[in-house]
Design a protein around this motif. Sequence first.
Motif, PDB file in Angstrom:
ATOM      1  N   MET A   1       0.847  -1.206   0.000  1.00 14.45           N
ATOM      2  CA  MET A   1       0.000   0.000   0.000  1.00 14.45           C
ATOM      3  C   MET A   1       0.873   1.243   0.000  1.00 14.45           C
ATOM      4  SD  MET A   1      -2.911   1.192   2.735  1.00 14.45           S
ATOM      5  CE  MET A   1      -3.684   2.803   2.584  1.00 14.45           C
ATOM      6  N   GLU A   2       0.560   2.191  -0.835  1.00 16.76           N
ATOM      7  CA  GLU A   2       1.314   3.451  -0.920  1.00 16.76           C
ATOM      8  C   GLU A   2       0.566   4.534  -0.152  1.00 16.76           C
ATOM      9  OE1 GLU A   2       4.658   5.563  -2.110  1.00 16.76           O
ATOM     10  OE2 GLU A   2       4.201   3.500  -2.692  1.00 16.76           O
ATOM     11  N   ILE A   3       1.260   5.222   0.734  1.00 16.43           N
ATOM     12  CA  ILE A   3       0.656   6.314   1.481  1.00 16.43           C
ATOM     13  C   ILE A   3       0.963   7.621   0.766  1.00 16.43           C
ATOM     14  CG2 ILE A   3       0.591   7.542   3.667  1.00 16.43           C
ATOM     15  CD1 ILE A   3      -0.587   4.782   3.838  1.00 16.43           C
ATOM     16  N   ASN A   4      -0.075   8.272   0.251  1.00 21.34           N
ATOM     17  CA  ASN A   4       0.097   9.551  -0.431  1.00 21.34           C
ATOM     18  C   ASN A   4      -0.120  10.672   0.578  1.00 21.34           C
ATOM     19  OD1 ASN A   4       0.519   8.440  -3.058  1.00 21.34           O
ATOM     20  ND2 ASN A   4      -1.684   8.049  -3.201  1.00 21.34           N
ATOM     21  N   ARG A   5       0.947  11.389   0.883  1.00 30.31           N
ATOM     22  CA  ARG A   5       0.862  12.461   1.863  1.00 30.31           C
ATOM     23  C   ARG A   5       0.412  13.752   1.202  1.00 30.31           C
ATOM     24  NH1 ARG A   5       3.065  11.654   6.620  1.00 30.31           N
ATOM     25  NH2 ARG A   5       3.562  13.851   6.915  1.00 30.31           N
ATOM     26  N   ARG A   6      -0.473  14.462   1.881  1.00 26.03           N
ATOM     27  CA  ARG A   6      -0.910  15.761   1.389  1.00 26.03           C
ATOM     28  C   ARG A   6       0.189  16.798   1.582  1.00 26.03           C
ATOM     29  NH1 ARG A   6      -5.599  17.096   5.140  1.00 26.03           N
ATOM     30  NH2 ARG A   6      -4.229  15.971   6.571  1.00 26.03           N
ATOM     31  N   GLY A  98       0.996   4.505  18.805  1.00 24.32           N
ATOM     32  CA  GLY A  98      -0.389   4.634  18.381  1.00 24.32           C
ATOM     33  C   GLY A  98      -0.602   5.524  17.185  1.00 24.32           C
ATOM     34  N   PHE A  99       0.446   6.230  16.759  1.00 28.97           N
ATOM     35  CA  PHE A  99       0.350   7.050  15.548  1.00 28.97           C
ATOM     36  C   PHE A  99       1.365   6.503  14.559  1.00 28.97           C
ATOM     37  CE2 PHE A  99       1.521  10.995  13.128  1.00 28.97           C
ATOM     38  CZ  PHE A  99       0.328  11.082  12.434  1.00 28.97           C
ATOM     39  N   GLU A 128      -0.213  12.247  27.169  1.00 27.10           N
ATOM     40  CA  GLU A 128      -0.067  13.482  26.402  1.00 27.10           C
ATOM     41  C   GLU A 128      -1.280  13.687  25.494  1.00 27.10           C
ATOM     42  OE1 GLU A 128       2.286  15.864  26.242  1.00 27.10           O
ATOM     43  OE2 GLU A 128       3.450  15.022  27.878  1.00 27.10           O
ATOM     44  N   PRO A 129      -1.946  14.868  25.536  1.00 28.24           N
ATOM     45  CA  PRO A 129      -3.118  15.100  24.687  1.00 28.24           C
ATOM     46  C   PRO A 129      -2.823  14.921  23.193  1.00 28.24           C
ATOM     47  CG  PRO A 129      -2.930  16.818  26.350  1.00 28.24           C
ATOM     48  CD  PRO A 129      -1.670  16.011  26.418  1.00 28.24           C
ATOM     49  N   ALA A 130      -1.583  15.280  22.769  1.00 28.15           N
ATOM     50  CA  ALA A 130      -1.245  15.198  21.342  1.00 28.15           C
ATOM     51  C   ALA A 130      -1.311  13.764  20.834  1.00 28.15           C
ATOM     52  CB  ALA A 130       0.154  15.782  21.100  1.00 28.15           C
ATOM     53  N   ILE A 131      -0.778  12.809  21.608  1.00 26.87           N
ATOM     54  CA  ILE A 131      -0.769  11.424  21.139  1.00 26.87           C
ATOM     55  C   ILE A 131      -2.171  10.833  21.185  1.00 26.87           C
ATOM     56  CG2 ILE A 131      -0.238  10.298  23.340  1.00 26.87           C
ATOM     57  CD1 ILE A 131       1.116   9.405  19.831  1.00 26.87           C
ATOM     58  N   ILE A 132      -3.017  11.286  22.117  1.00 22.95           N
ATOM     59  CA  ILE A 132      -4.403  10.818  22.174  1.00 22.95           C
ATOM     60  C   ILE A 132      -5.142  11.237  20.909  1.00 22.95           C
ATOM     61  CG2 ILE A 132      -6.599  11.055  23.399  1.00 22.95           C
ATOM     62  CD1 ILE A 132      -4.940  11.421  25.983  1.00 22.95           C
ATOM     63  N   ARG A 133      -4.936  12.493  20.472  1.00 24.41           N
ATOM     64  CA  ARG A 133      -5.577  12.967  19.240  1.00 24.41           C
ATOM     65  C   ARG A 133      -5.006  12.258  18.017  1.00 24.41           C
ATOM     66  NH1 ARG A 133      -4.641  18.521  21.616  1.00 24.41           N
ATOM     67  NH2 ARG A 133      -6.536  18.975  22.792  1.00 24.41           N
ATOM     68  N   ALA A 134      -3.679  12.037  18.026  1.00 25.74           N
ATOM     69  CA  ALA A 134      -3.035  11.405  16.868  1.00 25.74           C
ATOM     70  C   ALA A 134      -3.570  10.001  16.636  1.00 25.74           C
ATOM     71  CB  ALA A 134      -1.515  11.365  17.084  1.00 25.74           C
ATOM     72  N   ARG A 135      -3.862   9.280  17.702  1.00 22.27           N
ATOM     73  CA  ARG A 135      -4.361   7.909  17.570  1.00 22.27           C
ATOM     74  C   ARG A 135      -5.687   7.861  16.822  1.00 22.27           C
ATOM     75  NH1 ARG A 135      -2.617   3.747  20.380  1.00 22.27           N
ATOM     76  NH2 ARG A 135      -4.701   2.905  20.684  1.00 22.27           N
ATOM     77  N   VAL A 140      -3.805   2.330  10.485  1.00 19.18           N
ATOM     78  CA  VAL A 140      -3.371   1.139  11.215  1.00 19.18           C
ATOM     79  C   VAL A 140      -2.871   0.094  10.228  1.00 19.18           C
ATOM     80  CG1 VAL A 140      -4.056  -0.693  12.793  1.00 19.18           C
ATOM     81  CG2 VAL A 140      -5.014   1.605  13.067  1.00 19.18           C
ATOM     82  N   TYR A 141      -1.625  -0.319  10.407  1.00 18.76           N
ATOM     83  CA  TYR A 141      -1.049  -1.364   9.565  1.00 18.76           C
ATOM     84  C   TYR A 141      -1.717  -2.695   9.906  1.00 18.76           C
ATOM     85  CZ  TYR A 141       2.577  -3.969   7.055  1.00 18.76           C
ATOM     86  OH  TYR A 141       3.247  -4.778   6.173  1.00 18.76           O
ATOM     87  N   PRO A 142      -1.988  -3.552   8.892  1.00 11.97           N
ATOM     88  CA  PRO A 142      -2.668  -4.826   9.155  1.00 11.97           C
ATOM     89  C   PRO A 142      -1.968  -5.643  10.238  1.00 11.97           C
ATOM     90  CG  PRO A 142      -2.535  -4.421   6.800  1.00 11.97           C
ATOM     91  CD  PRO A 142      -1.726  -3.340   7.463  1.00 11.97           C
TER      92      PRO A 142
END
Length: 250
Positions: A1-6, A98-99, A128-135, A140-142
């Motif tokens: 799978m290719e991840i296309n970043r904006r 988690g991110f 950390e609030p940042a990692i909670i939002r990032a999750r 998610v990788y299979p």
Amino acid sequence: MEINRRKFQGVLNILSFNRHFYFFGIGILVLIIISYQLFSWSGILFWILIISFLYGLIVPLIVSAYVYDFSGYYNFNWLKKCAINDSQIKQIININAGFDETSFIIKNNFPNSDLKVFDFYDAERHTEPAIIRARKVSTVYPDTQQMQSNSIAMNNHSVDLIFLLSAVHEIRSHKEKIEFLKECHRVCKYDGKIIMVEHLRDLPNFLAFSVGFTHFFSRAVWRNAFKSAGFTSFEEIKFTPFMSIFICKP
């Protein structure tokens, strides 16, 4: 799978995950401006405060855009500096908090290797609030496996390459970091490697993130943690002035 970043995805992530800091900073700016209009106080002090807060709000975004959107971080060209023989890599693990933006990229770089992905996030310990939002927005990788930071479900000396990419600083306790790295040491083959990429608590990151640089750890802290976990090799390669690649061997 290719991840296309904006375009500017890296800096938009930083802005989204840390938006509480920006709401707070903008709120303080508004209060400073209002108080300056209502009360007679030094114009020099007013502009020092305004410039300081604007610096603290804008410069981290500029640096984040440079590191995550323009430096080639997600192209993985920096991996060439790590002297990895692709033909000898059979088992890889990628461990995140988690991110996960890198597992599909790693698999594309090592298509003939087996990649297992682990997530050590613990809601009670990693707050950390940042990692909670990032999750909430992470891809998610299979078959990603949840793990405790002191237990990796792999056999002793079974892994050729362990990736720790901008994740382990989320383990705030030094004791927990050592326990985690001891597990990495246990599963890593005698001729294997750990590739860790992290910001450091150093001068460039202080200039970039001001007090936010305390979210990271110093080179000495990482060296001590790896040494305490049993690693005999600790090599650092700079990737931009703001990030370091650490190559560690058992």
